[in-house]
Design an enzyme around this catalytic site. Structure first.
Site, PDB file in Angstrom:
ATOM      1  N   PHE A 114      35.666  12.742   2.313  1.00  7.68           N
ATOM      2  CA  PHE A 114      35.594  12.428   3.698  1.00  7.68           C
ATOM      3  C   PHE A 114      37.390  12.714   4.272  1.00  7.68           C
ATOM      4  CE2 PHE A 114      37.223   8.089   1.684  1.00  7.68           C
ATOM      5  CZ  PHE A 114      37.862   8.421   2.379  1.00  7.68           C
ATOM      6  N   CYS A 115      37.406  12.507   5.053  1.00  4.62           N
ATOM      7  CA  CYS A 115      38.763  12.796   5.761  1.00  4.62           C
ATOM      8  C   CYS A 115      38.890  11.547   6.529  1.00  4.62           C
ATOM      9  CB  CYS A 115      39.177  13.824   6.356  1.00  4.62           C
ATOM     10  SG  CYS A 115      37.858  14.630   7.477  1.00  4.62           S
ATOM     11  N   GLN A 116      39.329  12.001   7.844  1.00  2.00           N
ATOM     12  CA  GLN A 116      40.028  11.048   8.991  1.00  2.00           C
ATOM     13  C   GLN A 116      38.411  11.400   9.711  1.00  2.00           C
ATOM     14  OE1 GLN A 116      42.373   9.209   8.767  1.00  2.00           O
ATOM     15  NE2 GLN A 116      41.278   8.256  10.717  1.00  2.00           N
ATOM     16  N   GLY A 118      36.113  14.201   9.831  1.00  4.71           N
ATOM     17  CA  GLY A 118      35.062  14.855   9.742  1.00  4.71           C
ATOM     18  C   GLY A 118      35.117  16.197   9.461  1.00  4.71           C
ATOM     19  N   TYR A 143      36.657   8.015   7.977  1.00  4.93           N
ATOM     20  CA  TYR A 143      37.818   6.931   7.897  1.00  4.93           C
ATOM     21  C   TYR A 143      37.402   6.295   9.162  1.00  4.93           C
ATOM     22  CZ  TYR A 143      40.774   3.750   6.536  1.00  4.93           C
ATOM     23  OH  TYR A 143      41.690   3.080   6.575  1.00  4.93           O
TER      24      TYR A 143
END
Length: 151
Positions: A114-116, A118, A143
């Protein structure tokens, strides 16, 4: 030279190239996941909650170290997407020394990236799958969703 733009399957005579070639229209690609039927490429928030509660997922935060230091999903290992390819190809002992956790195995299920927002998480998932990590999955809510609903 023609100013029109051809799609990947619309070339040849249709573009004025002088070569008589049929115009083909390809249907959208459907990607089959090579791992078990229970495993899909993306993970929803309810599924992620369940996987984390049961201890059946490993979570990888692919944001920058600065972003992860400001807050992350509990239990996530931070490997910035810019380092991911080399990290997944490291010897297990080097990986463990650098990231303080066991290196995932290619056959492990539920390796969730995952990231901030997508995009980087999706890129990381695709990269891991190309490297043979068939259980790589993307938490598309990222996130941002976790923080809004769990934070």
């Amino acid at each position: 030279m023609s100013s029109s733009i051809c799609g990947p399957w619309e070339c040849g005579a249709a573009r004025g190239g002088g070569i008589e070639a049929p115009i083909l229209h390809s249907p959208p690609l459907k990607v089959r996941v090579p791992s078990s039927s229970a495993s899909t490429v993306s993970v929803s928030l309810p599924e992620l909650r369940s996987l984390l509660t049961s201890g059946r997922a490993r979570l990888f935060d692919v944001r920058s170290r600065e972003e992860a230091a400001a807050g992350t999903i509990p239990g996530a290992v931070n490997i910035p997407v810019s380092e991911l390819e080399s990290a997944l190809q490291m010897e297990p002992a080097v990986f463990k020394a650098l990231y303080r956790t066991e290196k995932p195995k290619q056959e492990d299920e539920n390796l969730v990236f995952f990231c901030q927002m997508g995009k980087r998480g999706f890129q990381a998932t695709q990269l891991a799958r190309r490297l043979g990590y068939t259980g790589a999955r993307n938490y598309a809510g990222a996130y941002k969703e976790w923080l809004e609903k769990e934070g």
